[in-house]
Design an enzyme around this catalytic site. Structure first.
Site, PDB file in Angstrom:
ATOM      1  N   GLU A  56       0.748  -1.302  -0.153  1.00  0.00           N
ATOM      2  CA  GLU A  56       0.086  -0.010  -0.024  1.00  0.00           C
ATOM      3  C   GLU A  56       0.839   1.216  -0.064  1.00  0.00           C
ATOM      4  O   GLU A  56       1.654   1.440   0.457  1.00  0.00           O
ATOM      5  CB  GLU A  56      -0.971   0.188   1.178  1.00  0.00           C
ATOM      6  CG  GLU A  56      -1.893  -1.120   1.257  1.00  0.00           C
ATOM      7  CD  GLU A  56      -3.080  -1.254   0.220  1.00  0.00           C
ATOM      8  OE1 GLU A  56      -3.168  -0.070  -0.526  1.00  0.00           O
ATOM      9  OE2 GLU A  56      -3.847  -2.188   0.140  1.00  0.00           O
ATOM     10  N   CYS A 120      -7.267  -1.665   8.356  1.00  0.00           N
ATOM     11  CA  CYS A 120      -6.095  -1.713   7.839  1.00  0.00           C
ATOM     12  C   CYS A 120      -5.667  -0.262   7.501  1.00  0.00           C
ATOM     13  O   CYS A 120      -4.511   0.200   7.901  1.00  0.00           O
ATOM     14  CB  CYS A 120      -5.938  -2.399   6.733  1.00  0.00           C
ATOM     15  SG  CYS A 120      -6.219  -4.101   7.046  1.00  0.00           S
ATOM     16  N   HIS A 139      -0.696  -5.900   2.519  1.00  0.00           N
ATOM     17  CA  HIS A 139      -2.006  -6.709   2.308  1.00  0.00           C
ATOM     18  C   HIS A 139      -1.755  -8.019   1.912  1.00  0.00           C
ATOM     19  O   HIS A 139      -1.063  -8.177   0.992  1.00  0.00           O
ATOM     20  CB  HIS A 139      -3.205  -6.182   1.500  1.00  0.00           C
ATOM     21  CG  HIS A 139      -4.265  -5.168   2.420  1.00  0.00           C
ATOM     22  ND1 HIS A 139      -4.512  -4.043   2.071  1.00  0.00           N
ATOM     23  CD2 HIS A 139      -4.978  -5.544   3.379  1.00  0.00           C
ATOM     24  CE1 HIS A 139      -5.483  -3.479   3.036  1.00  0.00           C
ATOM     25  NE2 HIS A 139      -5.689  -4.500   3.705  1.00  0.00           N
TER      26      HIS A 139
END
Length: 180
Positions: A56, A120, A139
């Site tokens: 991410e 998250c 992730h």
């Protein structure tokens, strides 16, 4: 799994399980930063929609409407009131992705700019805000869909070691520029 494998000898690895609770995240993440003063914090979260290991790039401040495991949701629907809408990691995720992919591991690594506006993303933003960008979020798909614990552990080990390398080299450049 990563705890079993470990990282390079010069790296102290601390593993914590963060509950899926907004208020705990708001309390725990700053406390962990204060306790350890780490060079980097890498958060790992399971996504039922993920089919790859996903790096991410950024965390988002607003749009948190889903209830957590305590049936709570921030009234403001944001992580940090008055904070920037989005905070990017100082880690160049494109470089990390290319380097890890070149290692020939049996795991596909991809990049994302949206960690999902749930715990998250909330955790990632909170950590990025606390650290001025010295955080990362990965992730992973659920175990067995398609990767084993061993495959994910090796992938995380390679990803974190590459992140540390990228971070160390970017700091060398920054320090060099400050000296001139």
């Amino acid at each position: 799994e990563l705890e079993k494998l470990g990282l390079r000898d010069d790296v102290d690895l601390h593993v914590y399980e963060v509950p899926v609770e907004y208020q705990t995240v708001q309390r725990l993440i700053p406390a962990l930063w204060k306790k350890h003063s780490p060079q980097l914090v890498v958060h790992v979260g399971v996504s039922g929609m993920a089919t790859t290991v996903t790096l991410e790039k950024c965390g988002h401040n607003v749009g948190y409407k889903g209830l957590d495991n305590c049936h709570f949701c921030p009234g403001s629907q944001c992580c940090v009131e008055g904070g920037p809408e989005c905070i990017d990691s100082v880690i160049d995720m494109d470089t990390v992705c290319k380097r890890v992919s070149a290692l020939g591991l049996d795991v596909t690594v991809t990049i994302s700019k949206d960690a999902g506006r749930y715990l998250c993303d909330f955790t990632y933003y909170t950590s990025l805000y606390q650290s001025r960008g010295r955080s990362a979020f990965v992730h992973v798909p659920p175990l067995g869909k398609p990767y084993t614990a061993e495959q994910l552990g090796r992938a995380l080990q390679a990803i974190i070691e590459e992140m540390l390398d990228v971070l160390e080299h970017s700091e060398d450049k920054i320090n060099c520029q400050h000296e001139h």
